[in-house]
Design a protein around this motif. Structure first.
Motif, PDB file in Angstrom:
ATOM      1  N   ALA A   1      -4.839   3.662   5.903  1.00 37.27           N
ATOM      2  CA  ALA A   1      -4.401   3.488   4.517  1.00 37.27           C
ATOM      3  C   ALA A   1      -4.794   2.111   3.990  1.00 37.27           C
ATOM      4  CB  ALA A   1      -2.891   3.692   4.407  1.00 37.27           C
TER       5      ALA A   1
ATOM      6  N   GLU B   1      -0.398   4.903  10.472  1.00 34.11           N
ATOM      7  CA  GLU B   1      -1.148   5.275   9.273  1.00 34.11           C
ATOM      8  C   GLU B   1      -1.518   4.068   8.421  1.00 34.11           C
ATOM      9  OE1 GLU B   1      -0.850   8.137   5.286  1.00 34.11           O
ATOM     10  OE2 GLU B   1       0.851   8.038   6.680  1.00 34.11           O
TER      11      GLU B   1
ATOM     12  N   VAL C   1       0.484  11.339   9.969  1.00 34.96           N
ATOM     13  CA  VAL C   1       0.274  11.029   8.557  1.00 34.96           C
ATOM     14  C   VAL C   1       1.491  11.482   7.753  1.00 34.96           C
ATOM     15  CG1 VAL C   1      -1.166  11.489   6.539  1.00 34.96           C
ATOM     16  CG2 VAL C   1      -2.229  11.217   8.787  1.00 34.96           C
TER      17      VAL C   1
ATOM     18  N   TYR D   1      -8.494  11.562   5.377  1.00 37.21           N
ATOM     19  CA  TYR D   1      -8.887  10.148   5.398  1.00 37.21           C
ATOM     20  C   TYR D   1     -10.381  10.021   5.675  1.00 37.21           C
ATOM     21  CZ  TYR D   1      -4.368   7.787   4.998  1.00 37.21           C
ATOM     22  OH  TYR D   1      -3.183   7.272   4.524  1.00 37.21           O
TER      23      TYR D   1
ATOM     24  N   HIS E   1      -3.008  10.849   1.569  1.00 35.79           N
ATOM     25  CA  HIS E   1      -3.777  11.919   2.212  1.00 35.79           C
ATOM     26  C   HIS E   1      -2.879  12.557   3.257  1.00 35.79           C
ATOM     27  CE1 HIS E   1      -7.170  10.237   0.106  1.00 35.79           C
ATOM     28  NE2 HIS E   1      -6.936   9.061   0.671  1.00 35.79           N
TER      29      HIS E   1
ATOM     30  N   GLU F   1      -8.561   1.965   3.261  1.00 35.57           N
ATOM     31  CA  GLU F   1      -8.932   2.599   1.997  1.00 35.57           C
ATOM     32  C   GLU F   1      -8.504   1.764   0.792  1.00 35.57           C
ATOM     33  OE1 GLU F   1      -8.100   6.625  -0.653  1.00 35.57           O
ATOM     34  OE2 GLU F   1      -6.849   6.179   1.087  1.00 35.57           O
ATOM     35  N   GLN F   2      -7.318   1.159   0.870  1.00 37.03           N
ATOM     36  CA  GLN F   2      -6.740   0.484  -0.290  1.00 37.03           C
ATOM     37  C   GLN F   2      -7.004  -1.028  -0.309  1.00 37.03           C
ATOM     38  OE1 GLN F   2      -2.560   1.935  -0.876  1.00 37.03           O
ATOM     39  NE2 GLN F   2      -3.161   3.563   0.550  1.00 37.03           N
TER      40      GLN F   2
ATOM     41  N   ILE G   1       0.847  -1.190   0.000  1.00 36.50           N
ATOM     42  CA  ILE G   1       0.000   0.000   0.000  1.00 36.50           C
ATOM     43  C   ILE G   1       0.884   1.242   0.000  1.00 36.50           C
ATOM     44  CG2 ILE G   1      -1.853  -1.182   1.224  1.00 36.50           C
ATOM     45  CD1 ILE G   1      -0.994   0.363   3.749  1.00 36.50           C
ATOM     46  N   LYS G   2       0.253   2.388  -0.157  1.00 39.51           N
ATOM     47  CA  LYS G   2       0.976   3.653  -0.107  1.00 39.51           C
ATOM     48  C   LYS G   2       0.498   4.483   1.075  1.00 39.51           C
ATOM     49  CE  LYS G   2       2.524   4.501  -4.840  1.00 39.51           C
ATOM     50  NZ  LYS G   2       2.494   5.470  -5.976  1.00 39.51           N
ATOM     51  N   LEU G   3       1.460   5.010   1.805  1.00 42.14           N
ATOM     52  CA  LEU G   3       1.166   5.993   2.839  1.00 42.14           C
ATOM     53  C   LEU G   3       1.339   7.375   2.225  1.00 42.14           C
ATOM     54  CD1 LEU G   3       3.160   4.449   5.843  1.00 42.14           C
ATOM     55  CD2 LEU G   3       0.839   3.921   5.065  1.00 42.14           C
TER      56      LEU G   3
ATOM     57  N   GLU H   1       4.572  10.387  -0.265  1.00 42.75           N
ATOM     58  CA  GLU H   1       4.045   9.083  -0.647  1.00 42.75           C
ATOM     59  C   GLU H   1       5.131   8.023  -0.473  1.00 42.75           C
ATOM     60  OE1 GLU H   1       2.088   8.873  -4.392  1.00 42.75           O
ATOM     61  OE2 GLU H   1       0.852  10.663  -4.033  1.00 42.75           O
TER      62      GLU H   1
END
Length: 215
Positions: A149, A145, A102, A79, A73, A152-153, A68-70, A106
């Motif tokens: 994250a 985070e 956060v 978020y 947001h 969401e992903q 995933i990517k942090l 990225e």
């Protein structure tokens, strides 16, 4: 060039072999996993080098389940906005989300999903013990985070699956420590805040999320 094991390295191998067999006897390791480790050493001609990398052998069975990517947001509020209409946020999850650092950049992070019993626990264990052993095997705690994250992903999370984020806990508004959980049940997709006190006991079948070591 084939490396020849020294007397000291042979002694270390004997200690390692004895140690893992004792762990099997005490019910703290799966015999099949121990056999896998010993088979790698047995079948490797350069076992002196392998012995020096035994931690990598022990963690080789851990595979990245999801990347995933942090930092997509830049604040907890962002978020919250992206969750609207897509998933539910539990009361305690909302409280610790407000306190979650956060990333402003990225960053990709590889995540390992692992049950307590895969870490060697045949019986319930406290969070501190689970974390300590995960780190010993080369895994890493997740940044907090990862909770929002991942929620969401991970829209295609299988029905009935719930995972606990292996993170440093955050205090809720009442001062109780919490960790994020990500689940998909009949009520839909959820981000929740589970109890994160260090002595809370967790079932060996509970599914944890850790980061794979970048070392």
């Amino acid at each position: 060039m084939v490396m020849v094991a020294t007397t000291d390295q042979k002694a270390r191998l004997l200690d390692l072999t004895t140690g893992v067999l004792e762990l099997v006897r005490d019910g703290k390791r799966d015999p099949e996993e121990v056999c896998d480790v010993l088979q790698v050493i047995k079948g490797e001609r350069n076992f002196a080098f392998i012995l020096g990398c035994k931690q990598q052998i022990l963690i080789s069975r851990f595979k990245i389940r999801k990347t995933i990517k942090l930092g997509l947001h830049k604040s907890p509020e962002e978020y919250r906005k992206t969750f609207a209409g897509k998933c539910e946020i539990g009361i305690y999850a909302g409280q610790i989300l407000d306190e979650t650092p956060v990333s402003q950049d990225e960053v990709a992070i590889g995540l390992v999903f692992v049950m307590g019993r895969q870490l060697g626990f045949k019986r319930s264990a406290c969070r501190d013990a689970i974390y300590a052993h995960a780190l010993e095997l080369g895994l890493e705690k997740c940044p907090a985070e990862v909770g929002p994250a991942l929620r969401e992903q991970y829209p295609d999370q299988p029905m009935g699956e719930g995972v606990v984020i292996g993170m440093d806990p955050i205090a809720d508004s009442g001062g109780d420590l919490r960790v994020f959980g990500v689940e998909h049940y009949d009520g839909g997709l959820w981000l929740y805040g589970g109890r994160g006190n260090p002595d809370r006991v967790w079932n060996p079948d509970d599914l944890w999320v850790f980061a794979l070591s970048r070392k």
